[in-house]
Design a protein around this motif. Structure first.
Motif, short mmCIF file in Angstrom:
data_model
loop_
_atom_site.label_atom_id
_atom_site.label_comp_id
_atom_site.label_asym_id
_atom_site.label_seq_id
_atom_site.Cartn_x
_atom_site.Cartn_y
_atom_site.Cartn_z
N GLU A 10 0.84 -1.22 0.00
CA GLU A 10 0.00 0.00 0.00
C GLU A 10 0.87 1.26 0.00
OE1 GLU A 10 -2.61 -0.29 3.38
OE2 GLU A 10 -3.73 -1.98 2.50
N VAL A 11 1.93 1.25 0.82
CA VAL A 11 2.85 2.40 0.87
C VAL A 11 3.45 2.65 -0.51
CG1 VAL A 11 5.08 3.21 1.76
CG2 VAL A 11 3.41 2.22 3.34
N LEU A 12 3.93 1.58 -1.15
CA LEU A 12 4.57 1.75 -2.47
C LEU A 12 3.58 2.25 -3.51
CD1 LEU A 12 7.07 -1.25 -2.81
CD2 LEU A 12 7.53 1.09 -2.13
N ASN A 13 2.40 1.67 -3.52
CA ASN A 13 1.40 2.10 -4.53
C ASN A 13 0.97 3.54 -4.30
OD1 ASN A 13 1.33 -0.22 -6.12
ND2 ASN A 13 -0.17 -1.23 -4.81
N LYS A 14 0.92 3.95 -3.03
CA LYS A 14 0.52 5.33 -2.71
C LYS A 14 1.60 6.34 -3.13
CE LYS A 14 -1.97 7.76 0.89
NZ LYS A 14 -2.35 7.81 2.30
N LEU A 38 16.22 1.06 -5.15
CA LEU A 38 15.82 0.14 -4.07
C LEU A 38 14.31 -0.07 -4.04
CD1 LEU A 38 18.28 1.44 -1.32
CD2 LEU A 38 18.57 -0.54 -2.81
N ILE A 39 13.56 0.95 -4.42
CA ILE A 39 12.10 0.82 -4.51
C ILE A 39 11.73 -0.21 -5.58
CG2 ILE A 39 10.00 2.05 -5.24
CD1 ILE A 39 11.39 4.62 -3.94
N ALA A 40 12.47 -0.20 -6.69
CA ALA A 40 12.20 -1.15 -7.78
C ALA A 40 12.33 -2.60 -7.30
CB ALA A 40 13.15 -0.89 -8.95
N VAL A 41 13.24 -2.85 -6.37
CA VAL A 41 13.42 -4.21 -5.83
C VAL A 41 12.12 -4.66 -5.14
CG1 VAL A 41 14.69 -5.63 -4.16
CG2 VAL A 41 15.92 -3.96 -5.56
N HIS A 45 8.55 -7.76 -6.68
CA HIS A 45 7.88 -8.91 -6.05
C HIS A 45 6.39 -8.97 -6.36
CE1 HIS A 45 11.18 -10.61 -3.69
NE2 HIS A 45 11.59 -9.38 -3.49
N PHE A 46 5.79 -7.83 -6.75
CA PHE A 46 4.34 -7.87 -6.99
C PHE A 46 3.89 -7.09 -8.21
CE2 PHE A 46 5.01 -4.14 -4.36
CZ PHE A 46 4.08 -3.21 -4.81
N ASP A 47 4.78 -6.28 -8.80
CA ASP A 47 4.40 -5.50 -9.98
C ASP A 47 5.66 -5.17 -10.79
OD1 ASP A 47 3.43 -3.67 -11.86
OD2 ASP A 47 2.00 -2.77 -10.44
N GLU A 54 10.19 2.27 -13.07
CA GLU A 54 10.96 3.05 -12.10
C GLU A 54 12.38 3.29 -12.60
OE1 GLU A 54 11.05 5.30 -8.99
OE2 GLU A 54 9.50 3.79 -8.65
N ILE A 55 13.02 2.24 -13.08
CA ILE A 55 14.40 2.34 -13.58
C ILE A 55 14.43 3.14 -14.88
CG2 ILE A 55 16.40 1.02 -14.39
CD1 ILE A 55 15.79 0.77 -11.35
N GLU A 56 13.45 2.88 -15.72
CA GLU A 56 13.38 3.55 -17.02
C GLU A 56 13.27 5.07 -16.87
OE1 GLU A 56 10.16 2.95 -20.32
OE2 GLU A 56 10.82 0.98 -19.59
N THR A 57 12.39 5.51 -15.96
CA THR A 57 12.20 6.96 -15.78
C THR A 57 13.44 7.60 -15.15
OG1 THR A 57 11.06 6.58 -13.68
CG2 THR A 57 9.68 6.90 -15.61
N LEU A 58 14.09 6.87 -14.26
CA LEU A 58 15.34 7.38 -13.66
C LEU A 58 16.39 7.59 -14.75
CD1 LEU A 58 17.05 8.00 -11.07
CD2 LEU A 58 17.75 5.60 -11.16
N LEU A 59 16.55 6.58 -15.59
CA LEU A 59 17.58 6.65 -16.64
C LEU A 59 17.22 7.66 -17.74
CD1 LEU A 59 18.44 2.84 -16.95
CD2 LEU A 59 19.80 4.62 -15.84
#
Length: 434
Positions: A10-14, A38-41, A45-47, A54-59
């Motif tokens: 829930e925290v991550l999706n929010k 680290l968030i991408a890790v 596990h679920f998405d 996440e990595i794509e937008t960072l790069l």
């Protein structure tokens, strides 16, 4: 445990903002480099789609020279200081034309994060083909470091600002501040409107932080000029260990992908030089673990912190050195009255268990130490770190950092900084699955 994982999801999706994550609401409203990795890790596990995005937008905010900035300012909010208008990334001729960013970086986690995504993936063929689309950008980032941040060509890269270390206000930097006398800047802090000022760096510390940025800006963020003139020039064991770990991951991934002999050879060459210099230069025989090196003043900064143990995560120490490090970790950080692992030496007069990187426990460092100790066969200690990490989150919630003193956790108010913090949630999910 399922309920805790559900809350973490829930925290991550929010904190997901249509293509990238913020570390937490209000306090950190943009995209941060090592946070995103680290968030991408956790997302993996679920998405997996979100993890990859996440990595794509960072790069996507990478500069032309391979540099990845520590903050990508993806909105116009003024709830954070110093913002885009202070940092002026446009001063560098190769900065991102698409996004406003900072002119500093953070520990380069992206290489090992890609390996984590592959490891977690249920569809390895699909994930590897995704990795193939981004891996060269990560390689380019490593090339940037070795070409621009290693003035002595020894395989160790420098950081020119304490924010680049990720351990922003560590007591280690106090020695550097003692060599400086920056002007008093007039500015409005935003962080202290969201969290208790006693948990954050002081106004005078911020004067030092801003002064270093002003020097870099004056020279358009030119690395050679920064190496020559910045009063803060450090070879950080955490930063370099993360780079070495990511190098190793790139070698493994390029080998899986195939047809990348030149890049693999270059990565091996960097690795050999880096590990040798790391062991020769950053290990302090007297203390028995790794410490920071002040490149400006040519001396070791002899303090033990959680960063001192990060080389375990990258497989850098010999078995003998690992044994010495583990002894120190248990003796200093492992008392029955403490949660592991405090971010700074609890025996030091500079230790402060409530103040950011001056003593609290951080989930991201614990996650690295858990992994590193496991690799060296210290499964009992790694399990203790895992158990401690899960327990402090269960008791307090998904905070940014936590008091290392067990007595403070009785009423569930020993979590500090931002709440519903993304990497605390993400890495908890990974720890549950490990």
């Amino acid at each position: 445990m399922k309920l805790l994982e559900k809350k973490a999801i829930e925290v991550l999706n929010k904190n997901w903002k249509n293509g990238f994550s913020i570390p937490c609401a209000n306090l950190y409203p943009f995209q941060w480099f090592w946070d995103s990795g680290l968030i991408a890790v956790g997302f993996a596990h679920f998405d997996m789609d979100k993890a990859e995005k996440e990595i794509e937008t960072l790069l996507d905010a990478q500069w032309e020279n391979g540099f990845i900035p520590h903050i990508v300012f993806r909105s116009e909010t003024d709830s954070y200081f110093p913002g885009a208008d202070f940092h002026r990334s446009d001063l560098h001729p190769q900065s991102s034309k698409k996004y406003k960013t900072t002119g500093m970086t953070q520990p380069p986690v992206t290489g090992f994060v890609l390996k984590e995504l592959y490891k977690i993936s249920q569809n390895k063929v699909k994930t590897l083909s995704y990795i193939e689309t981004v891996i060269d950008k990560v390689y380019l980032n490593h090339e940037y470091f070795f070409n621009n941040r290693d003035p002595k060509n020894e395989g160790l890269v420098y950081i020119y600002h304490n924010w680049e270390s990720g351990t922003d206000n560590s007591p280690i930097w106090d020695d550097v501040w003692d060599t400086m006398n920056p002007p008093e800047y007039t500015f409005e802090r935003r962080d202290t409107t969201h969290v208790d000022a006693s948990q954050r760096p002081s106004k005078r510390e911020y004067d030092h932080y801003l002064h270093i940025i002003e020097i870099a800006k004056k020279h358009n963020y030119d690395d050679k000029k920064i190496a020559e003139l910045s009063p803060f020039l450090i070879q950080d064991p955490l930063f370099n260990a993360v780079l070495i770990k990511s190098n190793r991951s790139l070698i493994e991934l390029y080998t899986l992908i195939g047809n990348n002999k030149d890049k693999i050879k270059q990565l091996h060459d960097w690795q050999e030089k880096s590990i040798k210099s790391f062991n020769n230069k950053l290990f302090d025989e007297e203390i028995g673990t790794y410490v920071h090196y002040d490149l400006r003043n040519e001396k070791l900064l002899k303090y033990v912190s959680s960063s001192s143990f990060s080389p375990l995560f990258a497989g850098i120490p010999t078995k003998e050195r690992a044994m010495s490090m583990v002894k120190i970790m248990i003796d200093k950080f492992g008392g029955s009255h403490q949660y592991m692992c405090a971010s700074f030496d609890p025996d030091s007069e500079r230790f402060n268990p409530k103040k950011y990187w001056r003593g609290p426990v951080w989930v991201n460092l614990n996650w690295m130490l858990y992994r590193g100790l496991n690799e060296y066969g210290y499964s009992d200690l790694s399990e203790r770190i895992k158990k401690d990490t899960i327990e402090i989150i269960e008791k307090n919630g998904f905070y940014e950092y936590f008091d290392s003193r067990k007595e403070m956790h009785k009423n569930g108010k020993a979590g500090y900084g931002g709440n519903n913090f993304s990497w605390s949630a993400a890495l908890l999910i990974d720890l549950i699955h490990s």
